[in-house]
Motif scaffolding. Structure first.
Motif, PDB file in Angstrom:
ATOM      1  N   UNK A   1     -20.476  44.772  43.532  1.00  0.00           N
ATOM      2  CA  UNK A   1     -20.371  46.235  43.562  1.00  0.00           C
ATOM      3  C   UNK A   1     -20.076  46.802  44.952  1.00  0.00           C
ATOM      4  N   UNK A   2     -20.322  46.025  45.982  1.00  0.00           N
ATOM      5  CA  UNK A   2     -20.057  46.501  47.342  1.00  0.00           C
ATOM      6  C   UNK A   2     -18.575  46.417  47.700  1.00  0.00           C
ATOM      7  N   UNK A   3     -17.806  45.662  46.926  1.00  0.00           N
ATOM      8  CA  UNK A   3     -16.379  45.501  47.200  1.00  0.00           C
ATOM      9  C   UNK A   3     -15.583  46.516  46.376  1.00  0.00           C
ATOM     10  N   UNK A   4     -14.387  46.882  46.835  1.00  0.00           N
ATOM     11  CA  UNK A   4     -13.586  47.869  46.095  1.00  0.00           C
ATOM     12  C   UNK A   4     -13.108  47.317  44.756  1.00  0.00           C
ATOM     13  N   UNK A   5     -12.861  48.226  43.846  1.00  0.00           N
ATOM     14  CA  UNK A   5     -12.401  47.841  42.506  1.00  0.00           C
ATOM     15  C   UNK A   5     -10.990  47.268  42.574  1.00  0.00           C
ATOM     16  N   UNK A   6     -10.725  46.332  41.696  1.00  0.00           N
ATOM     17  CA  UNK A   6      -9.399  45.739  41.584  1.00  0.00           C
ATOM     18  C   UNK A   6      -8.591  46.583  40.605  1.00  0.00           C
ATOM     19  N   UNK A   7      -7.354  46.870  40.966  1.00  0.00           N
ATOM     20  CA  UNK A   7      -6.483  47.635  40.078  1.00  0.00           C
ATOM     21  C   UNK A   7      -5.443  46.713  39.479  1.00  0.00           C
ATOM     22  N   UNK A   8      -4.894  47.121  38.359  1.00  0.00           N
ATOM     23  CA  UNK A   8      -3.877  46.315  37.681  1.00  0.00           C
ATOM     24  C   UNK A   8      -2.665  46.098  38.594  1.00  0.00           C
ATOM     25  N   UNK A   9      -2.357  47.085  39.421  1.00  0.00           N
ATOM     26  CA  UNK A   9      -1.222  46.962  40.339  1.00  0.00           C
ATOM     27  C   UNK A   9      -1.428  45.807  41.310  1.00  0.00           C
ATOM     28  N   UNK A  10      -2.690  45.544  41.681  1.00  0.00           N
ATOM     29  CA  UNK A  10      -2.985  44.449  42.607  1.00  0.00           C
ATOM     30  C   UNK A  10      -2.740  43.090  41.959  1.00  0.00           C
ATOM     31  N   UNK A  11      -2.841  43.026  40.636  1.00  0.00           N
ATOM     32  CA  UNK A  11      -2.637  41.766  39.923  1.00  0.00           C
ATOM     33  C   UNK A  11      -1.159  41.553  39.622  1.00  0.00           C
ATOM     34  N   UNK A  12      -0.506  42.577  39.066  1.00  0.00           N
ATOM     35  CA  UNK A  12       0.913  42.475  38.730  1.00  0.00           C
ATOM     36  C   UNK A  12       1.520  43.860  38.691  1.00  0.00           C
ATOM     37  N   UNK A  13       2.756  43.975  39.159  1.00  0.00           N
ATOM     38  CA  UNK A  13       3.492  45.232  39.054  1.00  0.00           C
ATOM     39  C   UNK A  13       4.973  44.918  38.896  1.00  0.00           C
ATOM     40  N   UNK A  14       5.684  45.887  38.330  1.00  0.00           N
ATOM     41  CA  UNK A  14       7.121  45.714  38.138  1.00  0.00           C
ATOM     42  C   UNK A  14       7.800  45.540  39.487  1.00  0.00           C
ATOM     43  N   UNK A  15       8.815  44.708  39.536  1.00  0.00           N
ATOM     44  CA  UNK A  15       9.555  44.567  40.794  1.00  0.00           C
ATOM     45  C   UNK A  15      10.122  45.909  41.238  1.00  0.00           C
ATOM     46  N   UNK A  16       9.884  46.267  42.469  1.00  0.00           N
ATOM     47  CA  UNK A  16      10.381  47.519  43.015  1.00  0.00           C
ATOM     48  C   UNK A  16       9.514  48.725  42.723  1.00  0.00           C
ATOM     49  N   UNK A  17       8.394  48.533  42.027  1.00  0.00           N
ATOM     50  CA  UNK A  17       7.519  49.665  41.702  1.00  0.00           C
ATOM     51  C   UNK A  17       6.749  50.108  42.939  1.00  0.00           C
ATOM     52  N   UNK A  18       6.525  51.415  43.032  1.00  0.00           N
ATOM     53  CA  UNK A  18       5.753  51.949  44.152  1.00  0.00           C
ATOM     54  C   UNK A  18       4.270  51.887  43.815  1.00  0.00           C
ATOM     55  N   UNK A  19       3.459  51.691  44.837  1.00  0.00           N
ATOM     56  CA  UNK A  19       2.012  51.641  44.640  1.00  0.00           C
ATOM     57  C   UNK A  19       1.527  53.005  44.163  1.00  0.00           C
ATOM     58  N   UNK A  20       0.761  53.029  43.070  1.00  0.00           N
ATOM     59  CA  UNK A  20       0.280  54.318  42.554  1.00  0.00           C
ATOM     60  C   UNK A  20      -0.739  54.945  43.491  1.00  0.00           C
ATOM     61  N   UNK A  21      -0.778  56.272  43.478  1.00  0.00           N
ATOM     62  CA  UNK A  21      -1.769  56.977  44.280  1.00  0.00           C
ATOM     63  C   UNK A  21      -3.144  56.706  43.700  1.00  0.00           C
ATOM     64  N   UNK A  22      -4.100  56.525  44.567  1.00  0.00           N
ATOM     65  CA  UNK A  22      -5.444  56.251  44.075  1.00  0.00           C
ATOM     66  C   UNK A  22      -6.163  57.556  43.785  1.00  0.00           C
ATOM     67  N   UNK A  23      -6.850  57.574  42.670  1.00  0.00           N
ATOM     68  CA  UNK A  23      -7.706  58.707  42.331  1.00  0.00           C
ATOM     69  C   UNK A  23      -6.987  60.004  42.058  1.00  0.00           C
ATOM     70  N   UNK A  24      -5.920  59.981  41.280  1.00  0.00           N
ATOM     71  CA  UNK A  24      -5.275  61.239  40.947  1.00  0.00           C
ATOM     72  C   UNK A  24      -6.236  62.067  40.085  1.00  0.00           C
ATOM     73  N   UNK A  25      -6.428  63.298  40.477  1.00  0.00           N
ATOM     74  CA  UNK A  25      -7.441  64.148  39.856  1.00  0.00           C
ATOM     75  C   UNK A  25      -6.933  64.746  38.551  1.00  0.00           C
TER      76      UNK A  25
END
Length: 96
Positions: A55-79
């Motif tokens: 729990x002390x480490x940051x959450x893993x996002x799906x983008x960190x595991x796999x993303x489409x080639x050329x995809x931009x990193x999504x903004x974190x925490x869109x409200x």
């Protein structure tokens, strides 16, 4: 790979009728279908990894595991805004 076999394998994977499509269109549909499956798998892998992470480490996002080639990193925490939620309600409910 045999040309016709490739056509029918792509059609079977995507669920499309291959006859009105060109081979390029069918290959694009197959690639999009494959990317969608990989994105869903990455979401599940991130969910499982986050269930077992420290729990002390940051959450893993799906983008960190796999993303489409050329995809931009999504903004974190869109409200979520009230306007966005009202738009969803209007899209999914029938108003009389």
């Amino acid at each position: 790979i045999d040309g016709w076999r490739f056509v029918w394998e792509c059609a079977g994977a995507t669920g499309l009728d291959p006859l009105p499509l060109t081979l390029r269109e069918l290959a694009w549909a197959f690639q999009g279908h494959s990317y969608g499956e990989l994105e869903r798998l990455a979401e599940l892998m991130a969910l499982i990894a986050n269930c077992h992470r420290d729990p002390k480490k940051p959450a893993i996002r799906a983008y960190d595991i796999w993303h489409r080639p050329g995809a931009k990193r999504p903004k974190s925490g869109s409200a979520l805004t009230v306007d966005y939620l009202h738009g969803l309600r209007e899209a999914f409910t029938k108003r009389k």
